[in-house]
Design an enzyme around this catalytic site. Structure first.
Site, mmCIF file in Angstrom:
data_model
loop_
_atom_site.group_PDB
_atom_site.id
_atom_site.type_symbol
_atom_site.label_atom_id
_atom_site.label_comp_id
_atom_site.label_asym_id
_atom_site.label_seq_id
_atom_site.Cartn_x
_atom_site.Cartn_y
_atom_site.Cartn_z
ATOM 1 N N SER A 161 37.430 32.489 44.019
ATOM 2 C CA SER A 161 38.710 32.858 43.009
ATOM 3 C C SER A 161 38.285 34.066 42.724
ATOM 4 O O SER A 161 37.322 34.720 42.451
ATOM 5 C CB SER A 161 38.719 31.842 41.891
ATOM 6 O OG SER A 161 37.736 32.115 40.897
ATOM 7 N N LYS A 162 39.464 34.809 41.787
ATOM 8 C CA LYS A 162 39.187 36.301 41.337
ATOM 9 C C LYS A 162 38.119 36.223 40.140
ATOM 10 O O LYS A 162 37.453 37.317 39.812
ATOM 11 C CB LYS A 162 40.804 36.647 40.671
ATOM 12 C CG LYS A 162 41.241 35.746 39.783
ATOM 13 C CD LYS A 162 42.849 36.252 39.411
ATOM 14 C CE LYS A 162 43.462 35.222 38.507
ATOM 15 N NZ LYS A 162 44.809 35.679 38.452
ATOM 16 N N ARG A 163 38.038 34.917 39.392
ATOM 17 C CA ARG A 163 36.842 35.170 38.452
ATOM 18 C C ARG A 163 35.495 35.069 38.886
ATOM 19 O O ARG A 163 34.511 35.616 38.273
ATOM 20 C CB ARG A 163 37.072 33.900 37.644
ATOM 21 C CG ARG A 163 38.331 33.577 37.027
ATOM 22 C CD ARG A 163 38.503 34.456 35.934
ATOM 23 N NE ARG A 163 39.971 34.437 35.437
ATOM 24 C CZ ARG A 163 40.697 35.560 35.062
ATOM 25 N NH1 ARG A 163 40.077 36.653 34.809
ATOM 26 N NH2 ARG A 163 42.012 35.585 34.844
#
Ligand code: GLU
Length: 508
Positions: A264-266
């Site tokens: 994910s982007k995190r």
């Protein structure tokens, strides 16, 4: 099947394109090029609520940076345009009408509140509400209401959606190039909304209509769309397009470095690696995500990193140019299981591509960095420096870290090294070396190395006893390139001045 290979990358502009999406684009691109087909970019922007300004440009810029040029698409045009769904609004209505007329779809008036309370009602019974054959007659729609009630509501302008009428208990067959044949019972599929009250189709309808009209031969997309595929297959059937239905190929998820869960982007923030091709900066949402480009990755390295996430060439080869990939790529070599992203391996790829660049190319990339630091040096020298240190660099910026001592004299000296290597008799030895260097007639690496070696032999000294303190004076630590190469490049004057400064400043 359509005889010409026509594939599309169909992102929704709901934010920056994640590297998983870039990989989907890449696989489509490679497949198209391999089969002399067409690679199409289609922007699926029918979900106005999730539309994000700048996201479409971001997609186009990312593809451009990576060299994945498309044959048809927004801006570029093509025979099957427009390529942006919001510009195709008028196209979809007729297919909705066909579905309604043939009783394969129906009109539903349920409000958001009514749907929410239905969901809550089911949750209270520890079950999940699904709008389908089992429940649709309890809802407010053209199947459950009387004909004139429906008419009245329509005339009164009450908002409605169109839902697909999924047949009860029917076997749906999905054939996937990567996963083989999958059989799903229609009871597992719900009556998805096809057309919204805002007059726009949903993803499902627009996607099928456009794939059909654009004569798409293969749908290569992320595995997250596999659960929607039975619905898509039914739609092809209902619209009478089953015979020309594209082939499906669902590619595996890209997983976190731990292998647990979708990347994910995190994860990028946490792991210190980019998850996006280009930097994304959305001040409104206070979002800044790092990009591969801005982090110093070469586009060809990124292509190489991504292609091997989920595809294997069946050989040991790891480094591939785009042309080699076009040659080697096949949907049959795509893995079924998720592909774990390995940030160290990503760096290794960039390192490898950096080593492949010529010293001159690297010098051209390095000179602007030097300029920013107000350092000007003849290109020939920069080329030489680069050749000595590039092996230690993963990125162009590392070149500075690895070579700064060529340009600036050390200001301080590594304390640990001083403690270990600067002995009682060191100043005397270093002074002798200074004299030797001072009187050297030819100040080249080999010539001065010979002179110094002669001195070492004559005085029966260990090599390290001489070289370590000398390196400390010239570099400030025990790191760096071959010491005599350093001397040659910085020149006699600078060498002597650094030694003098060392002699004056370094104290045990
Ligand atoms: N618009 C969809 C997405 O954002 C496309 C899925 C597909 O390729 O069918 O992923």
């Amino acid at each position: 099947m359509n005889s010409e290979v026509r594939v599309r990358f169909a992102p929704s502009p709901t934010g920056p394109l994640h590297i998983g999406g870039v990989r989907t684009a890449l696989y489509n691109y490679l497949f198209a090029r391999k089969h002399n087909g067409k690679f199409i970019l289609r922007i699926e922007d029918t979900d106005q609520a999730r539309f994000v300004e700048g996201a479409e440009d971001y997609v186009r810029n990312s593809l451009k940076w990576l060299g994945l040029d498309y044959d048809e698409g927004p801006v570029k045009g093509g025979d099957f345009g427009p390529y942006k769904q919001s510009e195709r609004k008028d196209i979809y209505k007729k297919y909705v009408d066909k579905l309604l007329d043939e009783d394969n779809a129906y009109i539903a008036f349920d409000t958001q509140e009514e749907l929410n309370s239905k969901r809550a009602e089911f949750e209270a019974k520890k079950s999940t509400f699904k709008y389908d054959a089992a429940t649709r007659m309890q809802m407010k729609n053209s199947l459950s209401l009387r004909r004139n009630e429906v008419k009245e509501k329509m005339e009164a302008g009450e908002p409605y959606v169109v839902r697909i009428k999924i047949p009860e208990n029917k076997e749906i067959k999905v054939e996937d190039v990567i996963r083989g044949e999958i059989l799903i019972n229609s009871n597992e599929v719900d009556d998805k909304v096809l057309f919204k009250s805002d007059g726009l189709p949903t993803y499902h309808l627009a996607n099928i209509v456009d794939d059909h009209l654009m004569k798409i031969s293969h749908v290569i997309r992320g595995e997250e769309w596999l659960p929607s595929t039975p619905l898509h297959v039914l739609l092809y059937d209902f619209l009478g397009w089953k015979d020309s239905m594209p082939k499906f190929a669902h590619i595996p998820l890209t997983l976190k470095p731990t292998g647990k869960g979708k990347l994910s982007k995190r994860d990028g923030d946490k792991g210190g690696f980019p998850v996006f091709p280009l930097e994304w900066n959305n001040p409104e949402k206070n979002e800044i995500f790092k990009g591969y480009r801005e982090s110093g990755y070469f586009p060809e390295a990124v292509v190489n990193i991504l292609v091997l996430l989920g595809w294997n060439p069946g050989t040991e080869q790891e480094i591939f140019s785009l042309d080699e990939l076009i040659d080697a790529f096949s949907l049959n070599n795509i893995n079924k299981s998720g592909a774990r992203f390995d940030p160290d391996k990503a760096k290794w790829f960039n390192h490898s591509y950096l080593q492949k660049k010529s010293n001159e190319e690297l010098a051209d990339l390095f000179i602007p960095i030097l300029k920013e630091k107000n350092i000007t040096l003849e290109k020939e020298k920069v080329i030489k420096i680069v050749s000595l240190i590039k092996e230690r660099a993963d990125f162009v910026v590392d070149l500075w870290e690895q070579s700064s001592y060529f340009f600036v004299a050390p200001e301080d000296y590594d304390k640990k090294v001083v403690k270990k290597k600067w002995k009682e008799d060191t100043p005397e030895i270093v002074s002798d070396i200074k004299d030797i260097l001072q009187s050297a007639s030819e100040f080249t690496s080999t010539a001065i190395e010979n002179e110094v070696k002669k001195y070492i032999e004559k005085n029966e000294l260990g090599f390290g006893k001489v070289m370590n303190p000398l390196r400390l004076c010239l570099v400030g630590s025990n790191q760096g390139a071959h010491l005599f190469d350093i001397m040659e490049i910085i020149g006699k004057e600078e060498t002597i001045s650094r030694i003098e400064r060392g002699l004056k400043t370094i104290k045990k």
